[in-house]
Design a protein around this motif. Sequence first.
Motif, PDB file in Angstrom:
ATOM      1  N   ARG A  75      -7.654   0.368  12.730  1.00 37.35           N
ATOM      2  CA  ARG A  75      -7.365   1.732  12.284  1.00 37.35           C
ATOM      3  C   ARG A  75      -5.936   1.898  11.769  1.00 37.35           C
ATOM      4  O   ARG A  75      -5.282   2.922  12.012  1.00 37.35           O
ATOM      5  N   ALA A  76      -5.411   0.887  11.060  1.00 42.59           N
ATOM      6  CA  ALA A  76      -4.071   1.001  10.482  1.00 42.59           C
ATOM      7  C   ALA A  76      -4.121   1.537   9.061  1.00 42.59           C
ATOM      8  O   ALA A  76      -3.082   1.642   8.413  1.00 42.59           O
ATOM      9  N   GLY A  77      -5.307   1.877   8.543  1.00 43.64           N
ATOM     10  CA  GLY A  77      -5.399   2.424   7.196  1.00 43.64           C
ATOM     11  C   GLY A  77      -5.367   1.382   6.110  1.00 43.64           C
ATOM     12  O   GLY A  77      -4.916   1.650   4.993  1.00 43.64           O
ATOM     13  N   LYS A  78      -5.885   0.181   6.412  1.00 45.08           N
ATOM     14  CA  LYS A  78      -5.830  -0.935   5.466  1.00 45.08           C
ATOM     15  C   LYS A  78      -6.567  -0.606   4.169  1.00 45.08           C
ATOM     16  O   LYS A  78      -6.057  -0.866   3.068  1.00 45.08           O
ATOM     17  N   SER A  79      -7.766  -0.041   4.250  1.00 43.73           N
ATOM     18  CA  SER A  79      -8.560   0.234   3.048  1.00 43.73           C
ATOM     19  C   SER A  79      -7.965   1.367   2.220  1.00 43.73           C
ATOM     20  O   SER A  79      -7.954   1.307   0.984  1.00 43.73           O
ATOM     21  N   THR A  80      -7.468   2.409   2.888  1.00 44.71           N
ATOM     22  CA  THR A  80      -6.841   3.491   2.120  1.00 44.71           C
ATOM     23  C   THR A  80      -5.550   3.010   1.473  1.00 44.71           C
ATOM     24  O   THR A  80      -5.192   3.446   0.378  1.00 44.71           O
ATOM     25  N   LEU A  81      -4.855   2.077   2.125  1.00 48.74           N
ATOM     26  CA  LEU A  81      -3.663   1.502   1.507  1.00 48.74           C
ATOM     27  C   LEU A  81      -4.042   0.707   0.259  1.00 48.74           C
ATOM     28  O   LEU A  81      -3.348   0.763  -0.765  1.00 48.74           O
ATOM     29  N   MET A  82      -5.171  -0.024   0.306  1.00 49.31           N
ATOM     30  CA  MET A  82      -5.617  -0.755  -0.872  1.00 49.31           C
ATOM     31  C   MET A  82      -5.972   0.215  -1.999  1.00 49.31           C
ATOM     32  O   MET A  82      -5.696  -0.049  -3.167  1.00 49.31           O
ATOM     33  N   ALA A  83      -6.581   1.354  -1.647  1.00 50.47           N
ATOM     34  CA  ALA A  83      -6.899   2.360  -2.670  1.00 50.47           C
ATOM     35  C   ALA A  83      -5.614   2.899  -3.295  1.00 50.47           C
ATOM     36  O   ALA A  83      -5.534   3.083  -4.517  1.00 50.47           O
ATOM     37  N   ALA A  84      -4.600   3.135  -2.467  1.00 51.99           N
ATOM     38  CA  ALA A  84      -3.335   3.640  -2.990  1.00 51.99           C
ATOM     39  C   ALA A  84      -2.662   2.601  -3.878  1.00 51.99           C
ATOM     40  O   ALA A  84      -2.088   2.935  -4.931  1.00 51.99           O
ATOM     41  N   LEU A  85      -2.732   1.326  -3.496  1.00 52.49           N
ATOM     42  CA  LEU A  85      -2.133   0.271  -4.309  1.00 52.49           C
ATOM     43  C   LEU A  85      -2.880   0.115  -5.641  1.00 52.49           C
ATOM     44  O   LEU A  85      -2.269  -0.108  -6.690  1.00 52.49           O
ATOM     45  N   ALA A  86      -4.201   0.232  -5.591  1.00 56.09           N
ATOM     46  CA  ALA A  86      -4.977   0.192  -6.841  1.00 56.09           C
ATOM     47  C   ALA A  86      -4.574   1.354  -7.737  1.00 56.09           C
ATOM     48  O   ALA A  86      -4.419   1.200  -8.961  1.00 56.09           O
ATOM     49  N   GLY A  87      -4.396   2.532  -7.127  1.00 56.59           N
ATOM     50  CA  GLY A  87      -3.950   3.677  -7.907  1.00 56.59           C
ATOM     51  C   GLY A  87      -2.566   3.471  -8.493  1.00 56.59           C
ATOM     52  O   GLY A  87      -2.229   4.076  -9.515  1.00 56.59           O
ATOM     53  N   GLY A  88      -1.766   2.614  -7.844  1.00 54.15           N
ATOM     54  CA  GLY A  88      -0.441   2.296  -8.366  1.00 54.15           C
ATOM     55  C   GLY A  88      -0.446   1.176  -9.389  1.00 54.15           C
ATOM     56  O   GLY A  88       0.622   0.745  -9.824  1.00 54.15           O
ATOM     57  N   GLY A  89      -1.642   0.708  -9.758  1.00 51.31           N
ATOM     58  CA  GLY A  89      -1.744  -0.293 -10.808  1.00 51.31           C
ATOM     59  C   GLY A  89      -1.864  -1.726 -10.341  1.00 51.31           C
ATOM     60  O   GLY A  89      -1.887  -2.644 -11.168  1.00 51.31           O
ATOM     61  N   GLN A  90      -1.959  -1.959  -9.012  1.00 53.32           N
ATOM     62  CA  GLN A  90      -2.055  -3.329  -8.511  1.00 53.32           C
ATOM     63  C   GLN A  90      -3.513  -3.797  -8.507  1.00 53.32           C
ATOM     64  O   GLN A  90      -4.435  -2.999  -8.320  1.00 53.32           O
ATOM     65  N   ARG A  91      -3.726  -5.107  -8.678  1.00 51.51           N
ATOM     66  CA  ARG A  91      -5.071  -5.688  -8.613  1.00 51.51           C
ATOM     67  C   ARG A  91      -5.406  -6.001  -7.161  1.00 51.51           C
ATOM     68  O   ARG A  91      -4.661  -6.683  -6.457  1.00 51.51           O
ATOM     69  N   VAL A  92      -6.540  -5.495  -6.729  1.00 55.48           N
ATOM     70  CA  VAL A  92      -7.005  -5.703  -5.361  1.00 55.48           C
ATOM     71  C   VAL A  92      -7.873  -6.956  -5.311  1.00 55.48           C
ATOM     72  O   VAL A  92      -8.826  -7.089  -6.084  1.00 55.48           O
TER      73      VAL A  92
END
Length: 405
Positions: free
Chosen positions: A124-141
């Motif tokens: 429950r550290a928010g790993k998936s929502t962090l990946m969504a935020a990084l994708a929104g920032g233009g990073q490749r997941v």
Amino acid sequence: MTAGGKATEVRDLVLPGIGPAVRVSGCPEFSAVLKAALAGWPITEVAADGPAPTIRLEGRNGECRQVSPAFPGGVSHRSPVSAACAVAADLIERFLELNPQWIGLHCASVEVNGRLVLFPETHRAGKSTLMAALAGGGQRVFGDDVLALGEDGQGMALGIAPRLRLPLPLPPALDVALHQYTTTHAGPEDDRYRYLDLPAGQLAHHGETLPLGAVVLLERDESLDKAELLRLAPGEGLTRLLRQHFAHDLPSEALMARFLPLMQSLPCRLLRYPEPLAATRRLLASMPGVIDGVDAGPSAPPNAPAAQPARTMVDADDRWQATEAVREYELDEERFLIHIASGAIYRLNATGQLVWGLLRAETISGREIALLLSDMHPTVLASQIRVDVQALLTDLIDADLVVPG
């Protein structure tokens, strides 16, 4: 086979790296949902032919019933999304079983400066929502839950879309802009999960590989004013990776041989953050310097020792020596021990290494160890050193790392 008096077409889903992987009958929406969930892992759908694959889905009473090695007795799913979640996990296990050159790691991963930053599983550290935020920032997941690690130290994407747990936290726990992004790019969902339909190029395809760049442990704390990125000892990352892998049949020595060289070169960080977009801004500002070796960020303070239940201490005058049934590995200033018989892995801090060195050199008692440590650390209370030595000896004895002298 019939459903409602009509013939039900039976289809096989074929995936690269597996071949015929799933046989489906009577679950009309499932194939489309699985294709969206595995957006980067191309699925070919063909008429069923020959022996059934190890994973089978059959429509029953409006539900999808799954039979697979993980569910030999069968399990029913109330929605195609629920079925896709379970089948995706089975497909990962099947791929790794058929391709043993890859080790599956429980971690999220994202590309930064041509290398992969790994975020090992933390509850429950928010790993998936962090990946969504990084994708929104233009990073490749490369994945929000699993990465395949090759023998050459490269990480390989499996092509599985990020999956968010529903309902999403409300602002300010999750920024309004991130809420909007996950709604705009929503894929299949039910009342528990939502897969994301990322923009073209934001999800790495199955089989794409990149070298590893860093390991980042996550700690979400909504009381923080801003996100912070702290340096950790490489052993922190190694310990987490050793605990979170799919190679259950691989001996500990083989795992250590695979992971230790990586951690000798990979920086390890702790990301503490109040909200995923704040974490994304901190990562994108700092990670290029971290993986390129120019970062000089602060170190995280050592963790306070966790409270332990009361235990019976060994007699201070009992004499002990290190067992020979152990293998040792060094990483920077830390030492890892593998108990040969059980394969269990133990990590020693600086004091543990000193005590271990004494036990390897001679047969010695806890009282004698405490006296030696008191001479080396005159500013520390002798009573506290005695308590710590007895506790450490008890741990070593319980782990079968020391034997009576």
